[in-house]
Design a protein around this motif. Structure first.
Motif, mmCIF file in Angstrom:
data_model
loop_
_atom_site.group_PDB
_atom_site.id
_atom_site.type_symbol
_atom_site.label_atom_id
_atom_site.label_comp_id
_atom_site.label_asym_id
_atom_site.label_seq_id
_atom_site.Cartn_x
_atom_site.Cartn_y
_atom_site.Cartn_z
ATOM 1 N N ALA A 1 0.833 -1.196 0.000
ATOM 2 C CA ALA A 1 0.000 0.000 0.000
ATOM 3 C C ALA A 1 0.868 1.246 0.000
ATOM 4 N N ILE A 2 0.450 2.218 -0.790
ATOM 5 C CA ILE A 2 1.053 3.548 -0.783
ATOM 6 C C ILE A 2 0.031 4.517 -0.225
ATOM 7 N N VAL A 3 0.425 5.314 0.752
ATOM 8 C CA VAL A 3 -0.428 6.366 1.299
ATOM 9 C C VAL A 3 0.184 7.704 0.899
ATOM 10 N N ILE A 4 -0.605 8.542 0.240
ATOM 11 C CA ILE A 4 -0.132 9.859 -0.194
ATOM 12 C C ILE A 4 -0.475 10.874 0.889
ATOM 13 N N GLY A 5 0.547 11.510 1.457
ATOM 14 C CA GLY A 5 0.342 12.541 2.470
ATOM 15 C C GLY A 5 0.652 12.052 3.865
ATOM 16 N N ALA A 6 1.465 12.831 4.603
ATOM 17 C CA ALA A 6 1.830 12.475 5.977
ATOM 18 C C ALA A 6 1.265 13.463 6.967
ATOM 19 N N GLY A 7 0.027 13.921 6.712
ATOM 20 C CA GLY A 7 -0.719 14.606 7.747
ATOM 21 C C GLY A 7 -1.297 13.588 8.704
ATOM 22 N N ILE A 8 -2.169 14.019 9.580
ATOM 23 C CA ILE A 8 -2.687 13.082 10.581
ATOM 24 C C ILE A 8 -3.453 11.947 9.925
ATOM 25 N N ALA A 9 -4.211 12.237 8.854
ATOM 26 C CA ALA A 9 -4.977 11.180 8.193
ATOM 27 C C ALA A 9 -4.045 10.159 7.547
ATOM 28 N N GLY A 10 -2.980 10.625 6.901
ATOM 29 C CA GLY A 10 -2.056 9.704 6.259
ATOM 30 C C GLY A 10 -1.305 8.846 7.248
ATOM 31 N N LEU A 11 -0.808 9.457 8.311
ATOM 32 C CA LEU A 11 -0.086 8.698 9.327
ATOM 33 C C LEU A 11 -0.992 7.677 10.002
ATOM 34 N N ALA A 12 -2.224 8.099 10.318
ATOM 35 C CA ALA A 12 -3.164 7.189 10.977
ATOM 36 C C ALA A 12 -3.560 6.048 10.050
ATOM 37 N N THR A 13 -3.793 6.362 8.774
ATOM 38 C CA THR A 13 -4.144 5.320 7.816
ATOM 39 C C THR A 13 -3.005 4.316 7.685
ATOM 40 N N GLY A 14 -1.783 4.832 7.563
ATOM 41 C CA GLY A 14 -0.634 3.940 7.442
ATOM 42 C C GLY A 14 -0.489 3.023 8.638
ATOM 43 N N ALA A 15 -0.678 3.582 9.842
ATOM 44 C CA ALA A 15 -0.532 2.774 11.057
ATOM 45 C C ALA A 15 -1.577 1.670 11.117
ATOM 46 N N LEU A 16 -2.828 2.010 10.816
ATOM 47 C CA LEU A 16 -3.896 1.001 10.883
ATOM 48 C C LEU A 16 -3.727 -0.064 9.810
ATOM 49 N N LEU A 17 -3.349 0.342 8.596
ATOM 50 C CA LEU A 17 -3.148 -0.645 7.533
ATOM 51 C C LEU A 17 -2.004 -1.594 7.883
#
Length: 521
Positions: free
Chosen positions: A10-26
Motif C-alpha cells: 500500500a502507498i499512502v499519499i500525504g503524511a498529515g494526521i490522516a495519512g499517518l493514521a491510515t498507514g498505522a492502521l493498515l
C-alpha cells in the motif's frame, strides 16, 4: 459484510494526521505500507514552526472529541494517556463580544455553563440545559450511526433506531444553526458562544444545519484539553506508532501521478520520475488535487465541473507572534467576535467576498498552559482570522515581508486585539512574526481555492452527501482526510483512516471497529 481485501503493498499519499493514521492502521492489519509526503516535514495542516525559542502549531489547536483519539489509540494497542500528556483548560475559553464590555470566561461542565447563561440572560440556563441535552443526544447518534459509516450501503440509515428519530432529525437538517440558536437565546454573546463552532466545521452558523448544535456538547459538557508540547505531539505520537508497525515514511517525495492499468491503481510516480508499485493507493492529499491533478480526466470521480458546485471552508489568515512580557488579558483560547456577526460571515462567504474588518478572530495563547512553547518571560500567540478562500489574496511571510494586502490585514488584527483586550503596547512587544494566507495553503498543501480546512459541512456536503472514501472509477484507490468522509478536524481525520480499514475489511457496520480487548471471537 462484503468481501475482505487481502493485504498487500500500500502507498499512502500525504503524511498529515490522516495519512499517518491510515498507514498505522493498515500496517497493523498486515499491509506493507509506505507513506509519501511532498514536503520535507510531516503533519500537513497540523504543522509546526520554530524561531528564536518560540514553537508554533500552524494548524489545529483545540483537542475535542477525546474519545475518538482514545479509540484510535486503542486500535493500536495503546492509549491517549500513554502517548500524550493532556491538560484540562479552565476556563475552556474567553470571549470578547462586540466593541465594549468585559470579557466572558466560559467554563466547561453543565453546572458552570448554565450558571453563566443565567447570569447573562435570566432563564437562559434552563434553555441551555435542554439545548445541551439535545446536543448530547445528537452527538451520540452521530458517533454511533453516522461518522463511522462508509455508506457503501444504506443499511445504517435504514436502521430502525435511526428511522424512529427522523421526525426529530428532519428539522435539524433543514434549519440553520443560527436559526436554531436564535429561537432559544436573545443575548448576542450567548448566540455567538453557541454559534462559533460552525467555523470549526468550515462554515458559518447561517449555513451549516442545526444538527451541528451537537458541537456544544464537546466544549460545554465535556471540556477542552491541551496536549502539552502542542499538537505537534499528537502528530509525533501517531508517527511513532506508524513506524512501530513497520511503516516507511518518505518526505520530499512529491507525487505527480497515480498510475493505473485497466482502471486499477498500480502505484504512483514522483516528481523525480521514480515509480513505486502498489496494489492499494490511499490519497489523503486534498481531494480536488488528487482528482484533477493526479488522475487523467476519464478516471476522475470528482472532475473540475463537480467542484464548481461545491463550497469550500473559509480561507485563513494565520498570524504567529512571539511577544515579550506576559499577556494575562488572553486565556489559552480567546475568541473575539465582531458586533455585526452576520455581516462578518457575509464578507467571507458572499459575492463579492473580502477580508472582514473588523474581523471575528481566534487567539490561542498556548504559553498560558505550556512554558515549553516560548522563552521564559515571553508569550506565544497563534491568531486565526477566517477570510475568503481565495489564493489571489496573497501569501504571507516573516517579519512583514508577505504580500502587502496580507500584512496590512495582519496589522489591523494586531491593532484590534490590542484595543479590544487592553494591550496597548502589543505591536511594540512583538519579536517574532509570521503570516500564512490562502496563497500559502494553495501552494504548500494543494488546498482547493486556498481553503484552510476542507469541504464545508453544509447539508449537501455532510454524512451521506460527502465524497465517499473510494474512487468510483479506479479500483484500489481510496481516500481519507478532511475532504472525504466523515469531515473536517483531527478527530474526523482519524475516523477517515478507520473508514479505509473498514472498507478493506468489508465492514459495512455504522459504528466504530471493536477495540482489541473487546473484539468478538
Amino acid at each position: 459484510m462484503s468481501a475482505r481485501r487481502e493485504p498487500g503493498r500500500a502507498i499512502v499519499i500525504g503524511a498529515g494526521i490522516a495519512g499517518l493514521a491510515t498507514g498505522a492502521l493498515l500496517a497493523r492489519d498486515g499491509w506493507s505500507v509506505t507513506i509519501v509526503e511532498g514536503r520535507d516535514d510531516i503533519g500537513g495542516r497540523a504543522g509546526s514552526w520554530e524561531k528564536d525559542g518560540f514553537r508554533f502549531d500552524t494548524g489545529p489547536s483545540w483537542y475535542l472529541m477525546p474519545e475518538v483519539f482514545e479509540h484510535f489509540f486503542a486500535l493500536l494497542g495503546t492509549s491517549a494517556e500513554a502517548e500524550l500528556e493532556l491538560a484540562p483548560l479552565d476556563p475552556a475559553y474567553r470571549v470578547y463580544s462586540g466593541s465594549a464590555g468585559a470579557p466572558v470566561d466560559v467554563r466547561s461542565g453543565r453546572a458552570h455553563a448554565t450558571a453563566l447563561f443565567d447570569a447573562i440572560e435570566p432563564g437562559a440556563g434552563a434553555a441551555l440545559d435542554a439545548y445541551l441535552d439535545s446536543a448530547g443526544d445528537a452527538y451520540g447518534l452521530a458517533v454511533n450511526r453516522f461518522l463511522y459509516d462508509t455508506y457503501e450501503s444504506t443499511a445504517g440509515l435504514r436502521d430502525p433506531a435511526v428511522v424512529r428519530r427522523l421526525p426529530t432529525l428532519a428539522p435539524l437538517l433543514t434549519r440553520s444553526l443560527a436559526s436554531y440558536i436564535d429561537r432559544r437565546f436573545t443575548d448576542r454573546r450567548l448566540r455567538q458562544i453557541l454559534g462559533y463552532p460552525a467555523v470549526f466545521l468550515g462554515g458559518s452558523p447561517y449555513g451549516v444545519p442545526s444538527l451541528y448544535h451537537l458541537m456544544s456538547h464537546l466544549d460545554l459538557d465535556e471540556g477542552v484539553l491541551y496536549p502539552r508540547g502542542g499538537f505537534t505531539e499528537v502528530i509525533r505520537a501517531i508517527e511513532r506508532l506508524a513506524r512501530a508497525e513497520g511503516v516507511e515514511i518518505m518526505t520530499g517525495a512529491d507525487v505527480v501521478q497515480i498510475e493505473t492499468t485497466d482502471a486499477a491503481a498500480t502505484g504512483i510516480r514522483l516528481a523525480d520520475g521514480t515509480r513505486h508499485a502498489a496494489e492499494l493507493v490511499v490519497s489523503t492529499a486534498d481531494l480536488h488535487h488528487t482528482e484533477t491533478a493526479l488522475l487523467p480526466r476519464e478516471l476522475q470521480s470528482y472532475p473540475e465541473s463537480w467542484w464548481t458546485k461545491r463550497t469550500p471552508s473559509p480561507g485563513a489568515l494565520l498570524v504567529l507572534l512571539g511577544v515579550e512580557g506576559a499577556l494575562p488579558q488572553l486565556a489559552h483560547h480567546t475568541l473575539l467576535f465582531a458586533e455585526d456577526w452576520k455581516a462578518n460571515f457575509d464578507d467571507i462567504f458572499g459575492t463579492p467576498s473580502r477580508i472582514p474588518d473588523p474581523a471575528s478572530l481566534y487567539v490561542c495563547r498556548p504559553s498560558a498552559t505550556d512554558p515549553s512553547v516560548a522563552p521564559t518571560g515571553s508569550e506565544n500567540l497563534f491568531v486565526l482570522v477566517p477570510i475568503p478562500a481565495d489564493p489571489t489574496l496573497g501569501r504571507g511571510g516573516e517579519d512583514g515581508d508577505g504580500d502587502p494586502r496580507i500584512e496590512a490585514a495582519a496589522d489591523h488584527v494586531i491593532a484590534q486585539i490590542a484595543a479590544r483586550c487592553g494591550i496597548p503596547d502589543l505591536a511594540d512587544r512583538i519579536v517574532v512574526r509570521r503570516t500564512i494566507a490562502p496563497g500559502d495553503f494553495a501552494a504548500d498543501l494543494h488546498a482547493w481555492r486556498g481553503n484552510a480546512l476542507g469541504l464545508a459541512h453544509t447539508l449537501g456536503q455532510s454524512a451521506v452527501f460527502r465524497p465517499r472514501n473510494a474512487s468510483k472509477k479506479v479500483s484500489g484507490l481510496l481516500y481519507a482526510g478532511a475532504s472525504a468522509l466523515p469531515g473536517i478536524g483531527l478527530p474526523m481525520c482519524l475516523i477517515s483512516a478507520e473508514l479505509v480499514l473498514k472498507r478493506l475489511r468489508g465492514d459495512r457496520t455504522p459504528g466504530p471497529l471493536p477495540e482489541p480487548d473487546r473484539a468478538r471471537v
